[in-house]
Write a protein that holds these residues in place. Structure first.
Motif, short mmCIF file in Angstrom:
data_model
loop_
_atom_site.label_atom_id
_atom_site.label_comp_id
_atom_site.label_asym_id
_atom_site.label_seq_id
_atom_site.Cartn_x
_atom_site.Cartn_y
_atom_site.Cartn_z
N ALA A 35 0.84 -1.44 0.18
CA ALA A 35 0.10 0.01 0.04
C ALA A 35 0.70 1.28 -0.04
O ALA A 35 0.56 2.46 -0.34
CB ALA A 35 -0.80 0.02 1.13
N SER A 36 1.92 1.29 0.58
CA SER A 36 2.92 2.41 0.66
C SER A 36 3.95 2.76 -0.78
O SER A 36 4.50 3.40 -0.75
CB SER A 36 3.69 2.47 1.73
N SER A 37 3.53 1.67 -1.69
CA SER A 37 4.60 1.63 -2.91
C SER A 37 4.35 2.77 -3.88
O SER A 37 5.37 3.43 -4.70
CB SER A 37 4.87 0.21 -3.48
N GLY A 38 3.13 2.92 -4.29
CA GLY A 38 2.78 3.40 -5.11
C GLY A 38 3.04 2.90 -6.76
O GLY A 38 2.78 3.68 -7.69
N GLU A 39 3.27 1.51 -6.94
CA GLU A 39 3.41 0.99 -8.04
C GLU A 39 2.12 0.36 -8.33
O GLU A 39 1.21 0.16 -7.50
CB GLU A 39 4.39 -0.17 -7.56
N MET A 40 2.23 0.09 -9.50
CA MET A 40 1.00 -0.56 -10.16
C MET A 40 1.29 -2.04 -9.95
O MET A 40 2.21 -2.63 -9.87
CB MET A 40 1.12 -0.31 -11.91
N ALA A 41 -0.01 -2.79 -9.83
CA ALA A 41 0.08 -4.42 -9.61
C ALA A 41 0.55 -4.92 -10.64
O ALA A 41 0.17 -4.83 -12.10
CB ALA A 41 -1.34 -4.68 -9.13
N THR A 42 1.32 -5.99 -10.55
CA THR A 42 2.01 -6.70 -11.75
C THR A 42 1.84 -8.28 -11.39
O THR A 42 1.52 -8.69 -10.32
CB THR A 42 3.40 -6.53 -11.99
N GLU A 43 2.11 -9.14 -12.46
CA GLU A 43 2.14 -10.44 -12.06
C GLU A 43 3.33 -10.99 -13.14
O GLU A 43 3.40 -10.41 -14.04
CB GLU A 43 1.00 -11.35 -12.49
N GLN A 44 4.26 -11.86 -12.70
CA GLN A 44 5.13 -12.39 -13.44
C GLN A 44 5.13 -13.78 -13.90
O GLN A 44 4.69 -14.61 -13.09
CB GLN A 44 6.77 -12.39 -12.61
N TRP A 45 5.30 -14.04 -15.31
CA TRP A 45 5.21 -15.34 -15.79
C TRP A 45 6.49 -15.93 -16.30
O TRP A 45 7.22 -15.00 -16.72
CB TRP A 45 4.38 -15.32 -17.13
N THR A 46 6.81 -17.24 -16.21
CA THR A 46 7.79 -17.70 -16.84
C THR A 46 7.46 -18.81 -17.93
O THR A 46 6.60 -19.51 -17.62
CB THR A 46 8.86 -18.46 -15.89
N LEU A 47 7.79 -18.44 -19.17
CA LEU A 47 7.42 -19.31 -20.20
C LEU A 47 8.41 -20.29 -20.68
O LEU A 47 9.69 -19.80 -20.68
CB LEU A 47 6.82 -18.63 -21.44
N VAL A 48 8.31 -21.38 -21.12
CA VAL A 48 9.57 -22.10 -21.63
C VAL A 48 9.05 -22.56 -23.01
O VAL A 48 7.92 -22.65 -23.32
CB VAL A 48 9.52 -23.54 -21.12
N CYS A 49 10.15 -22.16 -24.00
CA CYS A 49 9.98 -22.48 -25.29
C CYS A 49 10.94 -23.24 -26.02
O CYS A 49 12.02 -23.29 -25.30
CB CYS A 49 9.65 -20.99 -26.33
N GLU A 50 10.69 -23.51 -27.17
CA GLU A 50 11.73 -24.56 -27.88
C GLU A 50 12.74 -24.06 -28.78
O GLU A 50 13.76 -24.35 -29.00
CB GLU A 50 10.83 -25.72 -28.60
#
Length: 157
Positions: A136-151
């Motif tokens: 609540a004190s950061s002022g940052e936007m909410a994010t989510e992180q993904w790790t994809l595996v590709c060939e």
């Protein structure tokens, strides 16, 4: 007089994954380094007993290739998470990872909006998901992180 070449800014880019997301703005993107193993080997001796040394590229060490993508959380936007659920079955359900592998691209835009950089990947699926930290004190936007595996992952533009 030749026109100066434009440097591509690293802030103006988006992600496209076939059938999952189209022109998804992303906060950050990175991939594992692709490198070649290079053993140094003495090949023999030359005049006066001086060793002949040769560095030779061998195996490309890049499989599997992980792509790390940080996206902004937008209200009602769950298509990335739905794809993750189909592939991984995080709730113990069935996995459809073999039929849900996708191809896609990361695009970086030039100043006028045309594509200046493009990397394509194939047979990707989500490997992990991590919601961002909520503070609540950061002022940052909410994010989510993904790790994809590709060939495969290659720069095409």
């Amino acid at each position: 007089m030749t026109q100066a070449k434009e440097f591509i800014a690293s802030f103006n880019f988006y992600l496209q994954i076939d059938g999952v997301v189209d022109k998804l703005p992303i906060k950050s993107f990175s991939t594992a380094q692709v490198e070649t193993e290079v053993p140094g080997q003495i090949m023999g001796c030359a005049a006066k007993g001086k060793p002949v040394f040769q560095a030779t590229p061998t195996v490309v060490n890049s499989n599997p290739i992980d792509l790390t993508i940080t996206t902004m959380i937008m209200d009602g936007d769950k298509q990335f998470f739905e794809w993750f659920k189909k592939c991984i079955g995080p709730d113990g359900g069935s996995r459809q990872v073999m039929t849900e592998r996708k191809s896609g691209s990361v695009f970086a835009l030039k100043q006028e909006g045309a594509i200046g950089f493009q990397c394509d990947f194939t047979n990707a699926f989500p490997k992990s998901y991590q919601p961002g930290e909520f503070d609540a004190s950061s002022g940052e936007m909410a994010t989510e992180q993904w790790t994809l595996v590709c060939e495969s992952f290659k720069r095409t533009k």
